[in-house]
Motif scaffolding. Structure first.
Motif, PDB file in Angstrom:
ATOM      1  N   SER A   1      -7.078  -6.941   2.924  1.00 47.34           N
ATOM      2  CA  SER A   1      -8.453  -6.508   3.230  1.00 47.34           C
ATOM      3  C   SER A   1      -8.832  -5.178   2.615  1.00 47.34           C
ATOM      4  O   SER A   1      -9.939  -4.699   2.837  1.00 47.34           O
ATOM      5  N   GLU A   2      -7.919  -4.527   1.900  1.00 50.27           N
ATOM      6  CA  GLU A   2      -8.242  -3.229   1.317  1.00 50.27           C
ATOM      7  C   GLU A   2      -9.276  -3.440   0.206  1.00 50.27           C
ATOM      8  O   GLU A   2      -8.996  -4.159  -0.762  1.00 50.27           O
TER       9      GLU A   2
ATOM     10  N   GLY B   1       0.801  -1.221   0.000  1.00 57.78           N
ATOM     11  CA  GLY B   1       0.000   0.000   0.000  1.00 57.78           C
ATOM     12  C   GLY B   1       0.831   1.267   0.000  1.00 57.78           C
ATOM     13  O   GLY B   1       0.584   2.194  -0.760  1.00 57.78           O
ATOM     14  N   ALA B   2       1.870   1.304   0.844  1.00 57.29           N
ATOM     15  CA  ALA B   2       2.617   2.549   1.003  1.00 57.29           C
ATOM     16  C   ALA B   2       3.721   2.713  -0.039  1.00 57.29           C
ATOM     17  O   ALA B   2       4.207   3.821  -0.261  1.00 57.29           O
TER      18      ALA B   2
ATOM     19  N   GLU C   1       0.572  -2.324   9.874  1.00 58.33           N
ATOM     20  CA  GLU C   1       1.632  -3.192  10.384  1.00 58.33           C
ATOM     21  C   GLU C   1       1.787  -3.210  11.903  1.00 58.33           C
ATOM     22  O   GLU C   1       2.086  -4.266  12.481  1.00 58.33           O
TER      23      GLU C   1
ATOM     24  N   LYS D   1      13.906  -0.507   3.856  1.00 62.67           N
ATOM     25  CA  LYS D   1      13.250  -0.985   5.079  1.00 62.67           C
ATOM     26  C   LYS D   1      14.130  -2.033   5.759  1.00 62.67           C
ATOM     27  O   LYS D   1      14.334  -1.990   6.973  1.00 62.67           O
TER      28      LYS D   1
ATOM     29  N   ASN E   1       6.385  -7.288   5.584  1.00 66.37           N
ATOM     30  CA  ASN E   1       6.251  -7.106   4.138  1.00 66.37           C
ATOM     31  C   ASN E   1       5.000  -7.791   3.618  1.00 66.37           C
ATOM     32  O   ASN E   1       4.574  -8.826   4.140  1.00 66.37           O
TER      33      ASN E   1
ATOM     34  N   GLY F   1      -4.334  -5.167   9.093  1.00 67.47           N
ATOM     35  CA  GLY F   1      -3.439  -4.995   7.948  1.00 67.47           C
ATOM     36  C   GLY F   1      -2.417  -3.901   8.195  1.00 67.47           C
ATOM     37  O   GLY F   1      -1.338  -3.896   7.599  1.00 67.47           O
TER      38      GLY F   1
ATOM     39  N   ALA G   1      -2.383   5.493   9.756  1.00 71.49           N
ATOM     40  CA  ALA G   1      -2.787   6.020   8.449  1.00 71.49           C
ATOM     41  C   ALA G   1      -4.232   5.676   8.089  1.00 71.49           C
ATOM     42  O   ALA G   1      -4.729   6.101   7.043  1.00 71.49           O
ATOM     43  N   PHE G   2      -4.920   4.922   8.938  1.00 74.74           N
ATOM     44  CA  PHE G   2      -6.341   4.697   8.711  1.00 74.74           C
ATOM     45  C   PHE G   2      -7.081   6.033   8.692  1.00 74.74           C
ATOM     46  O   PHE G   2      -8.070   6.187   7.983  1.00 74.74           O
TER      47      PHE G   2
HETATM   48  C1  FMN Z   1      -5.423   0.839   7.506  1.00 79.68           C
HETATM   49  C2  FMN Z   1      -4.324   0.097   6.819  1.00 79.68           C
HETATM   50  C3  FMN Z   1      -4.568  -1.170   6.302  1.00 79.68           C
HETATM   51  C4  FMN Z   1      -3.559  -1.894   5.673  1.00 79.68           C
HETATM   52  N1  FMN Z   1      -3.840  -3.120   5.167  1.00 79.68           N
HETATM   53  C5  FMN Z   1      -2.850  -3.829   4.563  1.00 79.68           C
HETATM   54  C6  FMN Z   1      -3.105  -5.138   4.051  1.00 79.68           C
HETATM   55  O1  FMN Z   1      -4.224  -5.655   4.137  1.00 79.68           O
HETATM   56  N2  FMN Z   1      -2.083  -5.808   3.465  1.00 79.68           N
HETATM   57  C7  FMN Z   1      -0.829  -5.260   3.362  1.00 79.68           C
HETATM   58  O2  FMN Z   1       0.057  -5.902   2.828  1.00 79.68           O
HETATM   59  N3  FMN Z   1      -0.560  -4.028   3.830  1.00 79.68           N
HETATM   60  C8  FMN Z   1      -1.543  -3.310   4.428  1.00 79.68           C
HETATM   61  N4  FMN Z   1      -1.250  -2.059   4.932  1.00 79.68           N
HETATM   62  C9  FMN Z   1       0.130  -1.550   4.821  1.00 79.68           C
HETATM   63  C10 FMN Z   1       0.989  -2.056   5.982  1.00 79.68           C
HETATM   64  O3  FMN Z   1       0.856  -1.194   7.089  1.00 79.68           O
HETATM   65  C11 FMN Z   1       2.465  -2.118   5.629  1.00 79.68           C
HETATM   66  O4  FMN Z   1       2.827  -0.884   5.119  1.00 79.68           O
HETATM   67  C12 FMN Z   1       2.794  -3.179   4.616  1.00 79.68           C
HETATM   68  O5  FMN Z   1       2.385  -4.434   5.065  1.00 79.68           O
HETATM   69  C13 FMN Z   1       4.276  -3.187   4.390  1.00 79.68           C
HETATM   70  O6  FMN Z   1       4.604  -4.129   3.398  1.00 79.68           O
HETATM   71  P1  FMN Z   1       5.278  -3.687   2.024  1.00 79.68           P
HETATM   72  O7  FMN Z   1       6.354  -2.710   2.373  1.00 79.68           O
HETATM   73  O8  FMN Z   1       5.798  -4.956   1.477  1.00 79.68           O
HETATM   74  O9  FMN Z   1       4.206  -3.080   1.199  1.00 79.68           O
HETATM   75  C14 FMN Z   1      -2.268  -1.323   5.552  1.00 79.68           C
HETATM   76  C15 FMN Z   1      -2.033  -0.040   6.057  1.00 79.68           C
HETATM   77  C16 FMN Z   1      -3.039   0.662   6.690  1.00 79.68           C
HETATM   78  C17 FMN Z   1      -2.745   2.026   7.218  1.00 79.68           C
END
Ligand code: FMN
Ligand code: SF4
Ligand code: FES
Lengths: 464, 174
Positions: free
Chosen positions: A89-90, A60-61, A178, A68, A213, A176, A415-416
């Motif tokens: 779940s997004e 997402g980010a 982290e 990282k 991750n 979700g 960040a929600f």
């Molecule tokens: C409200 C919210 C929901 C999130 N849901 C997910 C999710 O379902 N799956 C996911 O991989 N990251 C989700 N993230 C992002 C995670 O916080 C995190 O950044 C991510 O797992 C990092 O993995 P990456 O660097 O490989 O993307 C969500 C972030 C927020 C703020």
């Protein structure tokens, strides 16, 4: 211009006839060869390859994966943990499900390599509770990997020990996030932690350095080892490397998951060529390009972006929605985000107030409740859009809606807060006339409700 | 947070079978650093085996993990998947979120309720009077490309649109 071909790196074997989830099939397709290779490399070299690859997180980010990994303090003496975020779940996102259900060993191989690189001996896959079969498939795959000594003690004689276990969530979207995930994995309510100081790489699981991750991100690690970071970086564009799985849903003829080099195709090509255009010959109205938290884009809008010229300088360029290349940086430049890769398409028959009412119901249900602006604001926004869609609003509802949303973002622990404010802010900014109209109609019948609120069915948003 | 769930726990007591204890001990072994981490998995194990979370479940899981009952109680009152009441033999979860709503999931939920005569507030689980079915709206199930979707028990059903497909779902649990 017709769309480029799919580049299936992660999805190569997904849906391939005859490809099964057992380890024998995986081994026949070159499985665990990259683990063998990685175990002969220096840890720092693996992290460097991942840095060179430019891989950005797919959860997402879009944060740099190699960067990282290098945040674990060099002086660290505590155990390091790896967590695979399989909470998917997004709304609008359905790619990790495919990997888990159809190619689980690819994820496990990526995870073991990531564990080795970060010197983690214990890892968890946090899988959302609504994937019970996915959890079973992963457990079976982990057993197979153990039996082949890809997991356990002294993996393939390398002296490296590693265990991975599956942990199931129980229906809460906030897991979700982290740090919420980490709390949940510690057996608590998934209340996100405040950053700083609780950056997972410093104070993560059990207050130890932890790498979190996404599923797709970890699968990419295997391919980076195979190709080398520099070769991987040739896929996609600078700062937007590799491939990306795009999940398309909504009003297109051929919804589904597709994998392309990042930025190799435009939103228009994705919708019209890859997904067969808008259903029923309808016109495109709006697109949410990166999961329901991403700001909505309106058909007909023009955006100014900077384009690199042949002499290396940057020049302004005006583009339409259809021209937007599907990469991290351009989607941010047009005021939205690539997010989780979930693209939700809406045609001209859709009522944007109803769409937002549906989205707001999601966020009101999923707020964890720790921060007042988010807990109260998400509920408030839901109530206003609900009454606007049911002839019960008042004239200044759009203004109140905006002020509530504007007072959430930036004032919360996680960040929600942004995720729930952005839809409301962007729908109001992009489709003001629909909200004004809804408020006007509502004011006209105010005091004589059209619907009986005790019956949620009749009052349910009838989008279809 | 789940909306319409009751917050009082059933007082029903059961005998805990030995094989369940073995299953639980194997789960706890996966959390070598902190037993508390096993809480969610133990609640899942209980619910999968005995149907729903009771007062006894909360106290038993807490004792097993050397925690206070409130540490477990605060989980079952937060995580939407834990249920504090008996559900029908067939549990149908219909996705309510945007892509599915665009494809007609509210209509689908309504049809399930009509066909099973399930009663209650649609914001929470609705039960058929014969105890056969529980119909529930849930948020995005991560299968939005084949909307509308629902889960019948553990199984995902995609693009559920026709009456025949709906009947198939209802039969699946039987
Ligand atoms: C409200 C919210 C929901 C999130 N849901 C997910 C999710 O379902 N799956 C996911 O991989 N990251 C989700 N993230 C992002 C995670 O916080 C995190 O950044 C991510 O797992 C990092 O993995 P990456 O660097 O490989 O993307 C969500 C972030 C927020 C703020
Ligand atoms: S922003 Fe919302 S979801 Fe995040 S911690 Fe605060 S209340 Fe919880
Ligand atoms: S919106 Fe229904 S599965 Fe995602």
């Amino acid at each position: 211009m017709t769309a480029p071909k799919e580049t299936r790196l992660i999805l190569e074997h997904v849906d391939q006839p005859g490809y099964t989830t057992d380890i024998d099939c995986y081994l026949r397709h070159g499985g665990y060869e990259q683990l063998r290779k990685a175990l002969t490399m220096q840890r720092a070299d693996i992290i460097n390859e991942v840095k060179t690859s430019g891989l950005r997180g797919r959860g997402g980010a879009g944060f740099g994966c190699g960067l990282k990994w290098s945040f674990i303090p060099p002086t660290n003496t505590k155990p390091v943990y790896l967590i695979c975020n399989a909470d998917e779940s997004e709304p609008g996102t359905f790619k990790d499900r495919q990997i888990i259900h159809k190619d689980p060993h690819q994820l496990i191989e990526g995870m073991i390599i990531a564990c080795y690189a970060n010197n983690a001996h214990l890892a968890y896959i946090y899988i959302r509770g609504e994937f019970p079969l996915g959890a079973k498939i992963l457990n079976r795959a982990l057993d197979e990997a153990r039996a082949h000594n890809f997991l356990g003690k002294n993996i393939l004689g390398s002296g490296f020990d590693c265990e991975i276990y599956v942990h199931r969530g129980a229906g809460a979207y906030i897991c979700g996030e982290e740090t919420g995930l980490i709390e949940s994995l510690e057996g608590k309510r998934p209340y996100p932690r405040i950053k700083p100081p609780y950056f997972p790489a410093v104070f993560g699981l059990y207050m130890s350095p932890t790498i979190v991750n996404n599923v797709e991100t970890l699968c990419n690690v295997k391919h980076i080892i195979r190709m080398g970071g520099a070769e991987y970086a040739k896929l996609g564009k600078p700062n937007n490397t590799g491939t990306r799985i795009l999940c398309v849903s909504g009003d297109v003829n051929k919804p589904g998951y597709y994998e392309f080099e990042v930025g190799s195709l435009t939103l228009g090509q994705l919708i019209h060529d890859v997904c067969g255009g808008i259903r029923n010959g309808n016109r495109l109205k709006a697109v949410i390009p990166g999961g329901s938290s991403a700001k909505v884009l309106r058909a007909g809008e023009k955006y100014k972006i900077k384009e690199k010229q042949s002499d290396g300088t940057l020049a302004d360029k005006e583009i339409t929605l259809e021209d937007i290349p599907m990469d991290f940086d351009t989607l941010a430049a047009v005021g939205s985000m690539a997010g989780s890769g979930g693209v939700i398409v809406m045609d001209h028959t859709r009522d944007m107030v109803e769409v937002l009412a549906n989205i707001n119901e999601f966020y009101a249900h999923e707020s964890c409740g720790q921060c007042t602006p988010c807990r109260e604001g998400s509920l408030w926004m839901k109530k206003i859009t609900h009454r606007l869609t049911h002839g019960q609003g008042v004239a200044n509802d759009p203004a109140v809606l905006k002020s509530v949303a504007d007072n959430i973002a930036g004032r919360t622990i996680c960040a929600f807060g942004e995720a729930c404010a952005w839809p409301t802010q962007s729908f109001l900014a992009k489709f003001p006339e629909e909200f004004e109209q809804a408020a006007k109609m509502a004011s006209a019948v105010n005091g004589s409700p059209k619907v009986d609120h005790s019956k949620a069915h009749d009052s349910a948003v009838a989008l279809a | 947070m789940s909306a319409a769930a009751p917050i009082t726990l059933s007082k029903k007591e059961i005998e805990i079978p030995a094989d369940f204890i073995a299953e639980v001990d194997a789960i706890i072994a996966r959390y070598p650093v902190s037993k508390r981490s096993a809480s969610l998995m133990l609640l899942h194990a209980w619910q999968d085996r005995f149907g729903y979370i009771t007062q006894q479940a909360v106290e038993w899981v807490a004792a097993k993990l050397e925690l206070q009952p409130v540490n477990i109680y605060e989980l079952v009152t937060f995580y939407p998947m834990f249920r504090l009441e008996k559900f029908g033999r067939t549990h149908i979860r219909v996705c309510r979120t945007l892509s599915c709503a665009l494809a007609g999931s509210y209509e689908l939920h309504k049809k399930f309720c009509e066909k099973t005569n399930a009663q209650g507030d649609p914001h929470g689980p609705m039960h058929s009077p014969d105890g056969e079915y529980t119909i529930e709206f849930v948020e995005c199930l991560a299968a939005c490309g084949s909307a509308p979707v629902c889960m019948v028990g553990d199984q995902l059903f995609e693009s559920v649109k026709t009456d025949e497909q709906i009947c198939n779902c209802l039969k699946h649990g039987a």
